[in-house]
Design a protein around this motif. Sequence first.
Motif, PDB file in Angstrom:
ATOM      1  N   LYS A  90      75.084  65.948  17.993  1.00 16.46           N
ATOM      2  CA  LYS A  90      74.093  66.545  17.107  1.00 16.46           C
ATOM      3  C   LYS A  90      72.700  66.234  17.610  1.00 16.46           C
ATOM      4  O   LYS A  90      72.387  65.098  17.956  1.00 16.46           O
ATOM      5  CB  LYS A  90      74.272  66.025  15.683  1.00 16.46           C
ATOM      6  CG  LYS A  90      73.338  66.685  14.678  1.00 16.46           C
ATOM      7  CD  LYS A  90      73.580  66.172  13.278  1.00 16.46           C
ATOM      8  CE  LYS A  90      72.638  66.855  12.287  1.00 16.46           C
ATOM      9  NZ  LYS A  90      72.843  66.361  10.899  1.00 16.46           N
ATOM     10  N   HIS A  91      71.871  67.250  17.642  1.00 19.81           N
ATOM     11  CA  HIS A  91      70.498  67.082  18.121  1.00 19.81           C
ATOM     12  C   HIS A  91      69.660  66.394  17.055  1.00 19.81           C
ATOM     13  O   HIS A  91      69.922  66.502  15.850  1.00 19.81           O
ATOM     14  CB  HIS A  91      69.899  68.446  18.482  1.00 19.81           C
ATOM     15  CG  HIS A  91      68.719  68.358  19.387  1.00 19.81           C
ATOM     16  ND1 HIS A  91      67.433  68.191  18.920  1.00 19.81           N
ATOM     17  CD2 HIS A  91      68.625  68.410  20.735  1.00 19.81           C
ATOM     18  CE1 HIS A  91      66.611  68.150  19.938  1.00 19.81           C
ATOM     19  NE2 HIS A  91      67.305  68.286  21.052  1.00 19.81           N
ATOM     20  N   SER A  92      68.649  65.662  17.518  1.00 19.76           N
ATOM     21  CA  SER A  92      67.785  64.944  16.583  1.00 19.76           C
ATOM     22  C   SER A  92      66.938  65.882  15.731  1.00 19.76           C
ATOM     23  O   SER A  92      66.482  65.494  14.656  1.00 19.76           O
ATOM     24  CB  SER A  92      66.870  63.984  17.353  1.00 19.76           C
ATOM     25  OG  SER A  92      66.084  64.681  18.301  1.00 19.76           O
ATOM     26  N   GLN A  93      66.736  67.107  16.194  1.00 19.61           N
ATOM     27  CA  GLN A  93      65.999  68.104  15.426  1.00 19.61           C
ATOM     28  C   GLN A  93      67.002  69.062  14.781  1.00 19.61           C
ATOM     29  O   GLN A  93      67.809  69.682  15.461  1.00 19.61           O
ATOM     30  CB  GLN A  93      65.020  68.863  16.330  1.00 19.61           C
ATOM     31  CG  GLN A  93      63.910  67.968  16.884  1.00 19.61           C
ATOM     32  CD  GLN A  93      63.067  68.663  17.925  1.00 19.61           C
ATOM     33  OE1 GLN A  93      63.582  69.132  18.945  1.00 19.61           O
ATOM     34  NE2 GLN A  93      61.752  68.726  17.687  1.00 19.61           N
ATOM     35  N   ASP A  94      66.924  69.190  13.471  1.00 18.35           N
ATOM     36  CA  ASP A  94      67.934  69.944  12.728  1.00 18.35           C
ATOM     37  C   ASP A  94      67.938  71.423  13.055  1.00 18.35           C
ATOM     38  O   ASP A  94      68.969  72.090  12.937  1.00 18.35           O
ATOM     39  CB  ASP A  94      67.722  69.745  11.226  1.00 18.35           C
ATOM     40  CG  ASP A  94      67.934  68.301  10.795  1.00 18.35           C
ATOM     41  OD1 ASP A  94      68.677  67.592  11.494  1.00 18.35           O
ATOM     42  OD2 ASP A  94      67.349  67.886   9.758  1.00 18.35           O
ATOM     43  N   PHE A  95      66.786  71.992  13.461  1.00 17.96           N
ATOM     44  CA  PHE A  95      66.739  73.426  13.705  1.00 17.96           C
ATOM     45  C   PHE A  95      67.412  73.814  15.014  1.00 17.96           C
ATOM     46  O   PHE A  95      67.596  75.010  15.283  1.00 17.96           O
ATOM     47  CB  PHE A  95      65.291  73.930  13.689  1.00 17.96           C
ATOM     48  CG  PHE A  95      64.393  73.257  14.692  1.00 17.96           C
ATOM     49  CD1 PHE A  95      64.377  73.637  16.023  1.00 17.96           C
ATOM     50  CD2 PHE A  95      63.543  72.237  14.289  1.00 17.96           C
ATOM     51  CE1 PHE A  95      63.545  73.023  16.936  1.00 17.96           C
ATOM     52  CE2 PHE A  95      62.695  71.617  15.186  1.00 17.96           C
ATOM     53  CZ  PHE A  95      62.699  72.008  16.513  1.00 17.96           C
ATOM     54  N   MET A 124      63.425  83.268  14.201  1.00 18.43           N
ATOM     55  CA  MET A 124      62.283  82.602  13.570  1.00 18.43           C
ATOM     56  C   MET A 124      62.400  82.632  12.049  1.00 18.43           C
ATOM     57  O   MET A 124      62.163  81.616  11.372  1.00 18.43           O
ATOM     58  CB  MET A 124      60.984  83.265  14.028  1.00 18.43           C
ATOM     59  CG  MET A 124      60.651  83.048  15.490  1.00 18.43           C
ATOM     60  SD  MET A 124      60.393  81.321  15.931  1.00 18.43           S
ATOM     61  CE  MET A 124      58.981  80.935  14.922  1.00 18.43           C
ATOM     62  N   THR A 125      62.751  83.764  11.490  1.00 17.96           N
ATOM     63  CA  THR A 125      62.852  83.873  10.034  1.00 17.96           C
ATOM     64  C   THR A 125      64.002  83.033   9.483  1.00 17.96           C
ATOM     65  O   THR A 125      63.853  82.352   8.460  1.00 17.96           O
ATOM     66  CB  THR A 125      63.030  85.339   9.630  1.00 17.96           C
ATOM     67  OG1 THR A 125      64.130  85.917  10.376  1.00 17.96           O
ATOM     68  CG2 THR A 125      61.779  86.139   9.932  1.00 17.96           C
ATOM     69  N   SER A 126      65.143  83.065  10.144  1.00 23.83           N
ATOM     70  CA  SER A 126      66.279  82.259   9.672  1.00 23.83           C
ATOM     71  C   SER A 126      66.002  80.771   9.817  1.00 23.83           C
ATOM     72  O   SER A 126      66.378  79.971   8.937  1.00 23.83           O
ATOM     73  CB  SER A 126      67.543  82.644  10.441  1.00 23.83           C
ATOM     74  OG  SER A 126      67.391  82.382  11.825  1.00 23.83           O
ATOM     75  N   MET A 127      65.349  80.368  10.888  1.00 25.21           N
ATOM     76  CA  MET A 127      65.009  78.964  11.080  1.00 25.21           C
ATOM     77  C   MET A 127      64.042  78.479  10.006  1.00 25.21           C
ATOM     78  O   MET A 127      64.164  77.368   9.480  1.00 25.21           O
ATOM     79  CB  MET A 127      64.399  78.769  12.473  1.00 25.21           C
ATOM     80  CG  MET A 127      64.222  77.320  12.882  1.00 25.21           C
ATOM     81  SD  MET A 127      63.319  77.159  14.439  1.00 25.21           S
ATOM     82  CE  MET A 127      64.309  78.200  15.500  1.00 25.21           C
ATOM     83  N   HIS A 128      63.089  79.326   9.653  1.00 24.91           N
ATOM     84  CA  HIS A 128      62.117  78.950   8.621  1.00 24.91           C
ATOM     85  C   HIS A 128      62.766  78.888   7.239  1.00 24.91           C
ATOM     86  O   HIS A 128      62.433  78.013   6.425  1.00 24.91           O
ATOM     87  CB  HIS A 128      60.965  79.951   8.624  1.00 24.91           C
ATOM     88  CG  HIS A 128      59.911  79.653   7.602  1.00 24.91           C
ATOM     89  ND1 HIS A 128      59.087  78.558   7.668  1.00 24.91           N
ATOM     90  CD2 HIS A 128      59.552  80.305   6.465  1.00 24.91           C
ATOM     91  CE1 HIS A 128      58.263  78.541   6.642  1.00 24.91           C
ATOM     92  NE2 HIS A 128      58.528  79.587   5.888  1.00 24.91           N
ATOM     93  N   GLN A 129      63.699  79.769   6.965  1.00 28.56           N
ATOM     94  CA  GLN A 129      64.352  79.768   5.663  1.00 28.56           C
ATOM     95  C   GLN A 129      65.311  78.587   5.488  1.00 28.56           C
ATOM     96  O   GLN A 129      65.406  78.020   4.400  1.00 28.56           O
ATOM     97  CB  GLN A 129      65.112  81.084   5.462  1.00 28.56           C
ATOM     98  CG  GLN A 129      64.210  82.299   5.349  1.00 28.56           C
ATOM     99  CD  GLN A 129      65.000  83.599   5.295  1.00 28.56           C
ATOM    100  OE1 GLN A 129      66.233  83.590   5.356  1.00 28.56           O
ATOM    101  NE2 GLN A 129      64.297  84.717   5.178  1.00 28.56           N
TER     102      GLN A 129
END
Length: 441
Positions: A25-30, A107-112
Amino acid sequence: MTWLGSDRLFSTARKLNVDGDEPPKHSQDFVTERLEPQEWDEDRTDPTYRPKWKKGRADIVSPEDFAERPRVGFDEEFDSLWEAMVTLCWLSDDDTDAIYQSYLNMMTSMHQEHKVTSHEYVVYALAQRFHLLPARVSAIIQLKHNEEQFRKDPTHIMHTRGAEVQAYVDQKIKEQIDNAYSAFEEEPPNGFVEDSIGVMGLGARGGYTLHGEEMVEAKDLFDMPNRIKETLVRERDEAQLVIDTRIYKEDISPSSVNIKINNETRKLMKTQKQFSPPVEEDESLKKSAVAEKLTRGPDLSPMPENGTLEERRPRWKFAAKTVNQREWKANLKKKKKHQKDMDENVLIEENGQVRVATRDEYSKTSWKPKREFKQFIYKGAQDAWIRRNVDGEVDGWGRVETPELPKTDEEQTSGDSSSDSGSDSSTSSDSTDSSDSNDGK
């Protein structure tokens, strides 16, 4: 006895195991997609610099055969595109539009889902998905963003004949590519492909690496096929580890992030406050006796109109940097790079107050940091995305609805005349009907 490339077969790097049942698992969730190793850059700092060559998409000579070609011959040109390791291809408008639409969806899905976005991660993910250079994906995103912004103007060519012109260009270039390959009786590439690493001048002559032609002695006691296999696996694991531990830059407004300062700079700011005139909003300055003595009368005020507060002209914004001269001179003698020191201790003086400079203000000074190539390419689209989420800007990012063209004078005149004629005909018919009814009576 065999001579083989030293950096490939006798690497001292530790063996890494990154092939688990589940990816780490990456340290950044996105970060939801695990990127795979591709081709390294010349400095071996980015294992996703260039996509790997996919067989079946184009037919060219191998990089090894191209590097071992005869340097002297009777011909001044290659006999075919295959021997020249040349691929003629073109990104059509449909291809670039698909890349841009994927960028909007990510971009939109990552932001949501995560409330945090990263253009850098999206560019790398799309580059692997479409087998393109990350720099090329960045340029496509910025180009399509500019085209969407042009659509706001109904008279712009992007609105009137943009699609027609682009379709004509795509058709003509495809005809040129087909004619070039038909002249050599070869098949054109199956879609757009990046140049192979061999044709770019990279790679050693007679070798497989990017580090020159250094060779070492390998005795026959070694099991060379097994050593080559182990080295390839080790290099793949090392590249995968670099990708899995990479930290992507998040989309944050540079005007909201301050740069770092040291204790000397903090002391300088504190001293400046003590010698500044009192300000109503700052209670600490009111209690300063030194500041009370330095209070300036209205006759000496820099305000226009004899010191009145009305219609004050905007003051200049000054930037200054504190430098430790002893360390600076020592670094110059040792010829050390001091870019890290240049990124710190920058102050801004505005309206009589001294504060720490933001990243946006620091980037506009003469000692600004080194520009990141890929990030600078998509900077326009990234800034528009930040303004959309922070300032609530509308139609500054993403798809833009094209407004209707305003009617010309001729169209408006013809429309008015048609409406007038329609009203006249209805009036005459009404009068005819009334006369007929009177005659009947």
